[in-house]
Structures are given as structure tokens and as C-alpha cells.
Design a protein around this motif. Sequence first.
Motif, PDB file in Angstrom:
ATOM      1  N   ARG A 156      -1.913  -6.078   8.231  1.00 16.77           N
ATOM      2  CA  ARG A 156      -0.566  -5.498   8.203  1.00 16.77           C
ATOM      3  C   ARG A 156      -0.211  -4.875   9.550  1.00 16.77           C
ATOM      4  O   ARG A 156      -0.978  -4.081  10.099  1.00 16.77           O
ATOM      5  N   GLY A 199       7.603   4.671   8.808  1.00 16.43           N
ATOM      6  CA  GLY A 199       6.760   5.246   7.759  1.00 16.43           C
ATOM      7  C   GLY A 199       7.431   5.013   6.426  1.00 16.43           C
ATOM      8  O   GLY A 199       7.536   3.884   5.965  1.00 16.43           O
ATOM      9  N   ALA A 213       7.825  -6.951  -0.237  1.00 19.45           N
ATOM     10  CA  ALA A 213       7.150  -5.779  -0.806  1.00 19.45           C
ATOM     11  C   ALA A 213       8.141  -4.626  -0.942  1.00 19.45           C
ATOM     12  O   ALA A 213       8.987  -4.413  -0.079  1.00 19.45           O
ATOM     13  N   LEU A 230      -5.170  -2.433   7.639  1.00 22.30           N
ATOM     14  CA  LEU A 230      -3.976  -1.714   8.098  1.00 22.30           C
ATOM     15  C   LEU A 230      -4.035  -1.602   9.622  1.00 22.30           C
ATOM     16  O   LEU A 230      -4.795  -0.799  10.173  1.00 22.30           O
ATOM     17  N   ILE A 240       6.726   2.713  -6.560  1.00 25.68           N
ATOM     18  CA  ILE A 240       6.184   4.021  -6.950  1.00 25.68           C
ATOM     19  C   ILE A 240       6.945   4.531  -8.175  1.00 25.68           C
ATOM     20  O   ILE A 240       6.358   5.040  -9.131  1.00 25.68           O
ATOM     21  N   GLY A 256      12.751  -1.211   3.270  1.00 29.83           N
ATOM     22  CA  GLY A 256      14.168  -1.047   2.969  1.00 29.83           C
ATOM     23  C   GLY A 256      14.790  -2.178   2.174  1.00 29.83           C
ATOM     24  O   GLY A 256      15.991  -2.400   2.262  1.00 29.83           O
ATOM     25  N   PHE A 297       5.141  12.399  -3.775  1.00 30.57           N
ATOM     26  CA  PHE A 297       4.463  11.251  -3.148  1.00 30.57           C
ATOM     27  C   PHE A 297       2.990  11.557  -2.876  1.00 30.57           C
ATOM     28  O   PHE A 297       2.116  10.758  -3.156  1.00 30.57           O
ATOM     29  N   ALA A 328       0.831  -1.208   0.000  1.00 31.79           N
ATOM     30  CA  ALA A 328       0.000   0.000   0.000  1.00 31.79           C
ATOM     31  C   ALA A 328       0.861   1.253   0.000  1.00 31.79           C
ATOM     32  O   ALA A 328       1.837   1.342   0.739  1.00 31.79           O
ATOM     33  N   ALA A 329       0.490   2.211  -0.843  1.00 31.85           N
ATOM     34  CA  ALA A 329       1.152   3.516  -0.832  1.00 31.85           C
ATOM     35  C   ALA A 329       0.116   4.592  -1.136  1.00 31.85           C
ATOM     36  O   ALA A 329      -0.407   4.670  -2.251  1.00 31.85           O
ATOM     37  N   ALA A 376      -4.130   2.768   1.215  1.00 32.31           N
ATOM     38  CA  ALA A 376      -5.132   2.616   2.269  1.00 32.31           C
ATOM     39  C   ALA A 376      -6.421   3.348   1.886  1.00 32.31           C
ATOM     40  O   ALA A 376      -6.392   4.506   1.480  1.00 32.31           O
TER      41      ALA A 376
HETATM   42  C1  LIG Z   1       4.150   7.621  -0.394  1.00 26.55           C
HETATM   43  C2  LIG Z   1       3.950   6.466   0.551  1.00 26.55           C
HETATM   44  C3  LIG Z   1       2.679   6.180   1.001  1.00 26.55           C
HETATM   45  C4  LIG Z   1       2.447   5.087   1.849  1.00 26.55           C
HETATM   46  N1  LIG Z   1       1.161   4.769   2.205  1.00 26.55           N
HETATM   47  C5  LIG Z   1       0.923   3.632   2.903  1.00 26.55           C
HETATM   48  C6  LIG Z   1      -0.413   3.188   3.115  1.00 26.55           C
HETATM   49  O1  LIG Z   1      -1.394   3.773   2.652  1.00 26.55           O
HETATM   50  N2  LIG Z   1      -0.579   2.049   3.845  1.00 26.55           N
HETATM   51  C7  LIG Z   1       0.481   1.335   4.337  1.00 26.55           C
HETATM   52  O2  LIG Z   1       0.274   0.304   4.977  1.00 26.55           O
HETATM   53  N3  LIG Z   1       1.756   1.733   4.126  1.00 26.55           N
HETATM   54  C8  LIG Z   1       1.996   2.838   3.397  1.00 26.55           C
HETATM   55  N4  LIG Z   1       3.295   3.189   3.109  1.00 26.55           N
HETATM   56  C9  LIG Z   1       4.408   2.330   3.551  1.00 26.55           C
HETATM   57  C10 LIG Z   1       4.834   1.347   2.451  1.00 26.55           C
HETATM   58  O3  LIG Z   1       3.846   0.379   2.214  1.00 26.55           O
HETATM   59  C11 LIG Z   1       6.139   0.609   2.846  1.00 26.55           C
HETATM   60  O4  LIG Z   1       5.928  -0.115   4.032  1.00 26.55           O
HETATM   61  C12 LIG Z   1       7.289   1.579   3.055  1.00 26.55           C
HETATM   62  O5  LIG Z   1       7.427   2.438   1.934  1.00 26.55           O
HETATM   63  C13 LIG Z   1       8.594   0.832   3.288  1.00 26.55           C
HETATM   64  O6  LIG Z   1       8.935   0.068   2.148  1.00 26.55           O
HETATM   65  P1  LIG Z   1      10.123   0.551   1.157  1.00 26.55           P
HETATM   66  O7  LIG Z   1      11.356   0.682   2.017  1.00 26.55           O
HETATM   67  O8  LIG Z   1      10.219  -0.539   0.138  1.00 26.55           O
HETATM   68  O9  LIG Z   1       9.695   1.867   0.571  1.00 26.55           O
HETATM   69  C14 LIG Z   1       3.543   4.288   2.281  1.00 26.55           C
HETATM   70  C15 LIG Z   1       4.830   4.598   1.825  1.00 26.55           C
HETATM   71  C16 LIG Z   1       5.042   5.651   0.974  1.00 26.55           C
HETATM   72  C17 LIG Z   1       6.434   5.934   0.461  1.00 26.55           C
END
Ligand SMILES: Cc1cc2nc3c(=O)[nH]c(=O)nc-3n(C[C@H](O)[C@H](O)[C@H](O)COP(=O)(O)O)c2cc1C
Length: 371
Positions: free
Chosen positions: A224, A267, A315, A172, A321, A293, A344, A27-28, A62
Motif C-alpha cells: 500500500r 490520513g 476501499a 504498509l 467502520i 473519499g 476511532f 486497514a483501519a 496495521a
Molecule cells: C480510524 C482509522 C484508522 C486507520 N488506520 C489505518 C491503518 O492502520 N493502515 C492504513 O493503511 N490506513 C489506515 N487508515 C486509512 C484508511 O485505510 C483509508 O485509506 C482512509 O480512511 C481513507 O478512506 P475513506 O475516505 O474511505 O475513509 C485509517 C483510517 C481511519 C479512519
Amino acid sequence: MTMAESRLFKPLRIGTVETKHRIVMPAASRMRATDDHIPTDLMLEYYTQRAAVPGTLIITEANLVSPEHSGYTNAPGIWNAEQIAAWRKITDAVHSKGSSMFLQVMALGRMADPSEAKKEGFTIVGASDIPWMAGAVVPKVMTVEDVTRTVQQFGQAAKNAVEAGFDGIELLAGNGMLVEQFLQDVSNQRDDQYGGSIENRSRFTHEILQAMVDAIGAQRVGVRFSPWSEYLGLGMDDPVPQYSDILRKANDLSLSHVHLITSRVKGSDDVVSAETLDFAYNLFHGPIILAGGFTGELARKLVDEEYLDKDIAVAFGRQFIANPDLVFRIREGLALNDYDRSSFYALKDPEGYIDYPFSEEYLAQRRLGNA
Ligand SMILES: Cc1cc2nc3c(=O)[nH]c(=O)nc-3n(C[C@H](O)[C@H](O)[C@H](O)COP(=O)(O)O)c2cc1C
């Protein structure tokens, strides 16, 4: 072993879905829905792009569960017919690419935006009257009636998700949102059946998961968690007993998957931390999605070397993105596009959303009909 031979590129069953590889789009939130929280054609284009490699599991940003739990500008929702119809277009497009899609759902609780609360006329609520930081809104404590109604709304959201064509729903229960506000003692100091003990703090999450399972079946329901995150005013001294309890319950429900966020991110920011999630792997026996990460090489090591006995998918948030063809790029060892943090959450903006390029190599394969 080459990347293409890795277990990362072997199929995995997640609930009712059979993926062709183990790279998931998590989710993003991107804030490109209408002001009334209806998905748009821009979102259709974005998700269709990211479904490009067949057999990919996409988890949506979400979604707001109901008008009384709104609070993110231009976030999509899943409570009315227009939202369901708009999501249906997107799930149809993703399925026609051979990929699958879960809907993520949330309530914001004390994290709701006060200006949205004013505009839409709802009250900001929480498990207790504890703001997420000094000076933030003090949430109204949810009554047991409020809790019961909210649980029903999540059950309804699960039905709506299936009507909208999703393969399943993911709750979530992390990242600082309402469900996590009930799970953690730092935000939940209730003295009724929803607080005061591990069991009681798990109750809200458990009731929601049960309502969703009753509505659409366990194999379409995932959850999650971010046990180690100290994001948005959360972070228990020792999260292991609390999360062990709710993970056992998730296991007993036979959910489609548990999705966990590593301690490497807070986050969407990278942090240095060495807390592990091994306790969780031992408690939940179904598929586990891990986020936070990862690089292609870290993901390969995880599934090929570290957790051979587990069904793990990885994931990639920020990288997905910025790379619509991420799965192809990882498999082929191609360079990745950099993500632009400033876009973002750029409300309704196509820039930094649908304009990240596919690789030349992917486009060439697609022209040949091989991708
Ligand atoms: C722009 C943005 C929006 C996000 N929105 C959500 C969300 O709506 N729900 C959620 O569970 N995680 C959200 N996340 C967290 C991501 O799902 C993920 O856990 C986080 O980016 C870490 O993973 P990465 O290191 O691969 O980026 C968001 C992350 C980003 C960058």
C-alpha cells in the motif's frame, strides 16, 4: 444501469482470493488489542460483523511487525504464538462467512509513540535523524544491520500471517510509516545503499517485498502506497519518479495487488486536491485497490466508466467502520450510518466499535436466509 448491475458487484481475483464484488475494507487501526498487542474477542466480533456480506475482502488494521518496531498502544502484532493463535480465531470466523482476509503489517519508525518506547524499552528509529515535526523525537538512524534484521522480520511476519490463516499480507508503505520514511527524500538523507538516489530509496521496500514473496509467494503479497499524501511530515516535491520506480518493481514481482490512496485524503481527513494516480495504473498491471473519499456512486463511476480496462477494487475506510453491512447498503442504495470520529482510536472500548447497527433491510434478508 442499477447499482447491483455495476461492475462493482462482479467478482475479482486478488492474488489467491476470489471476491464476489469490488468493495474492500481497508486497514483501519482501532486500538482494541491487549496491552501486549494480542487480538481480542472484541476484534473477533468487529471483523466477523464486517465479513457479513460473503465474498468481501477485509484488510486488517496495521499490525506491528516486531517488538523493536512497536509503538502504538493496543495495536495488534504478528510476531508471537499468542498473536498468531488469536488472529487464527478471527480468520476462521471471517472465512466461515465466505469472506477473505489479508493482514496489514507495518513498522512505525519515527512515528512510534515515545511513551510506548519507554514502557516497552525499544529505541525509536528512522531512515535518517529527521523528526516528523519540529520538537518530535529525533530518531536513531538505522544501521545496515538494523535494516537487514528488519527485512527478515517482515519475511517472518508473512510466514506468521499464513500460519494465522490469512489469505495474504499487505505491506504498509504509506501513511507516514517507516517504509515510506525510507522511500521519500524528505525523511531519507542517507548516503549508503539505502539513500541518495531513487533506486537506493526504493531498496528497503523492495527487499521487504522480496522477503515476503520468498516466504509465502507473490500471490499472497500486496503493498500500500500514498504517493500524494503530505501526512506526518512526508510529501516529496515530485513523487512520480520515486513511486514509478517502486511500482515497476512491484509489477516485476507479480504481487497480488497494489493498494493506492488518492490525493483526496490525508490520513483520515478529506482534503481538496486533483493529483491523479494515472501514472501508477500504467505501471502496475495486476489488480489495484483504490481508497480515499469514495462514495458508492463515485466507486461505480470509476469501475464502470473511467477504468474499464483495469481490475480495480474500491476501499471504503470510514464508512466500513460505521457500517458493518456496507456492501449490502451500497448495493441496495440504503442510507449509511454516520461515523463517530471520537471513538476511532478509543483504546479497548466496545463503544463506537461493535455497536454500529446493521440496516433493517439487511437483517430482514438475513432472517430469510438471503444475505
Ligand atoms: C480510524 C482509522 C484508522 C486507520 N488506520 C489505518 C491503518 O492502520 N493502515 C492504513 O493503511 N490506513 C489506515 N487508515 C486509512 C484508511 O485505510 C483509508 O485509506 C482512509 O480512511 C481513507 O478512506 P475513506 O475516505 O474511505 O475513509 C485509517 C483510517 C481511519 C479512519
